[in-house]
Design an enzyme around this catalytic site. Structure first.
Site, PDB file in Angstrom:
ATOM      1  N   ARG A 228       0.844  -1.194   0.000  1.00  0.00           N
ATOM      2  CA  ARG A 228       0.000   0.000   0.000  1.00  0.00           C
ATOM      3  C   ARG A 228       0.884   1.250   0.000  1.00  0.00           C
ATOM      4  O   ARG A 228       1.881   1.329   0.734  1.00  0.00           O
ATOM      5  CB  ARG A 228      -0.902   0.028   1.235  1.00  0.00           C
ATOM      6  CG  ARG A 228      -2.078  -0.947   1.166  1.00  0.00           C
ATOM      7  CD  ARG A 228      -3.118  -0.453   0.196  1.00  0.00           C
ATOM      8  NE  ARG A 228      -4.380  -1.148   0.337  1.00  0.00           N
ATOM      9  CZ  ARG A 228      -4.995  -1.793  -0.646  1.00  0.00           C
ATOM     10  NH1 ARG A 228      -4.420  -1.862  -1.834  1.00  0.00           N
ATOM     11  NH2 ARG A 228      -6.164  -2.365  -0.456  1.00  0.00           N
ATOM     12  N   GLU A 257      -3.443   7.608  -4.979  1.00  0.00           N
ATOM     13  CA  GLU A 257      -3.624   7.151  -6.358  1.00  0.00           C
ATOM     14  C   GLU A 257      -4.873   7.762  -6.977  1.00  0.00           C
ATOM     15  O   GLU A 257      -5.879   7.947  -6.287  1.00  0.00           O
ATOM     16  CB  GLU A 257      -3.724   5.620  -6.378  1.00  0.00           C
ATOM     17  CG  GLU A 257      -2.450   4.953  -5.906  1.00  0.00           C
ATOM     18  CD  GLU A 257      -2.546   3.429  -5.861  1.00  0.00           C
ATOM     19  OE1 GLU A 257      -3.631   2.889  -6.181  1.00  0.00           O
ATOM     20  OE2 GLU A 257      -1.549   2.787  -5.507  1.00  0.00           O
ATOM     21  N   HIS A 275      -0.207   0.553 -10.269  1.00  0.00           N
ATOM     22  CA  HIS A 275      -0.951  -0.365  -9.409  1.00  0.00           C
ATOM     23  C   HIS A 275      -1.546  -1.519 -10.225  1.00  0.00           C
ATOM     24  O   HIS A 275      -2.766  -1.710 -10.303  1.00  0.00           O
ATOM     25  CB  HIS A 275      -2.060   0.371  -8.654  1.00  0.00           C
ATOM     26  CG  HIS A 275      -2.535  -0.375  -7.435  1.00  0.00           C
ATOM     27  ND1 HIS A 275      -3.136   0.237  -6.365  1.00  0.00           N
ATOM     28  CD2 HIS A 275      -2.495  -1.692  -7.112  1.00  0.00           C
ATOM     29  CE1 HIS A 275      -3.456  -0.665  -5.443  1.00  0.00           C
ATOM     30  NE2 HIS A 275      -3.078  -1.854  -5.883  1.00  0.00           N
TER      31      HIS A 275
END
Length: 315
Positions: A228, A257, A275
């Protein structure tokens, strides 16, 4: 199966919607915008992202919230538990993909493979003109894994054939893990030259990768994050990369993000991915299937497949 109403409150994998429509009445809406009659019909939720306490409270008859992803920090599972609402996630089906991505990101970061490819594509490879030797090698490295959960263990197994030394730090020591254990993250960072973060988003993991940890990792240090972005102080990381406090970093996740700080984008010793650790068609399909199968399992058999630890029932 009777046509139970399931809410989809936002964007979700198309396979989730396709399979849900085979068995349920699917309502795509913001839960707090539903009228009382529609809200009262909802008994299940399929969500990819956030589902907070207010959303849970707006659905008086909801029984199960099925979350897309192994991390479910966007769903208030503790509040759901107080209301007797089950929360499920999609563990295990993505372990291999994320672990594979972690190894690929590690190799790309250490050997500068994306930069080398861009150099070639730009027409720079000519007689007598070769790409500079990479500063680092994976050979002989000591890799520390921050978080030895399901995915962390898969990463460790993949590292073994590379003949690197492997150590780890996690909240609880794993008695059966054949790797060195360090009781704190700082102890681990001081001992290793490569640090892979694969911890979840919790209050305890917030910005734990900070200036102190990066300094302990050292100038030959390489940092990889497939967990994360919440875990990283990105300002400290950018400063450490720019100053040479650490050697390189490979990141698949970011704090806010999809916003990636310019301070990281501008660095030649950072490999940055959008990601995508679990981002293959087979893995995302398996995750989508598990979202739906948790709802079917509950409403058909009274048994969810993968309830989260906070939830009031077990698998």
């Amino acid at each position: 199966m009777s046509r139970i109403a399931v809410l989809v409150p936002g964007k979700v994998h198309e396979r989730v919607l396709t399979r849900l429509r085979e068995s349920f009445d699917v309502i795509e809406a913001d839960p707090v915008a539903l009228d009382a009659e529609a809200a009262g019909r909802i008994r299940g939720v399929a969500v990819s992202g956030t589902f907070n306490a207010a959303a849970i409270d707006s659905l008086p008859n909801v029984e199960l919230i099925s979350s897309f992803g192994v991390g479910y920090d966007g769903v208030n599972a503790k509040h759901a538990a107080t209301k007797g609402v089950i929360v499920t996630n999609t563990p295990d089906v993505l372990n291999d993909e994320v672990a594979d991505t972690a190894i690929g990101l590690l190799l790309n970061t250490i050997r500068e493979l994306p930069r080398a490819e861009n150099w070639l594509r730009a027409g720079n490879w000519k007689p007598g003109q070769n790409y500079p030797l990479s500063r680092f090698s994976l050979k002989g490295r000591h890799v520390g894994i921050y978080g030895l959960g399901r995915i962390g263990q898969e990463i460790a197994k993949r590292l073994e054939p590379f003949k690197v030394k492997i150590s780890y730090h996690t909240r609880t020591r794993h008695a059966d893990a054949p790797y060195g254990y360090y009781p704190s993250l700082k102890d681990l960072a001081e001992a290793v030259d490569t640090l892979i973060s694969i911890v979840p988003k919790t209050p305890q993991t917030h910005k734990t990768i900070n200036a102190e940890i990066l300094s302990a990792l050292g100038p030959n240090g390489v940092f990889i994050n497939v967990g994360r972005g919440w875990t990283v102080d990105e300002d400290a990381l950018a400063a450490a990369l720019k100053s040479g406090t650490i050697g390189a970093a490979g990141l698949d996740v970011f704090y806010d993000e999809p916003d990636v700080p310019a301070s990281l984008l501008d660095l030649p010793n950072a490999v940055l991915l959008p990601h995508l650790a679990s981002g293959s068609v087979p893995t995302r399909n398996a995750m989508a299937d598990l979202v739906v199968d948790n709802l079917i399992g509950w409403f058909q058999n009274g048994k969810p497949m993968t309830p989260v630890p906070e939830t009031p029932v077990k698998a």
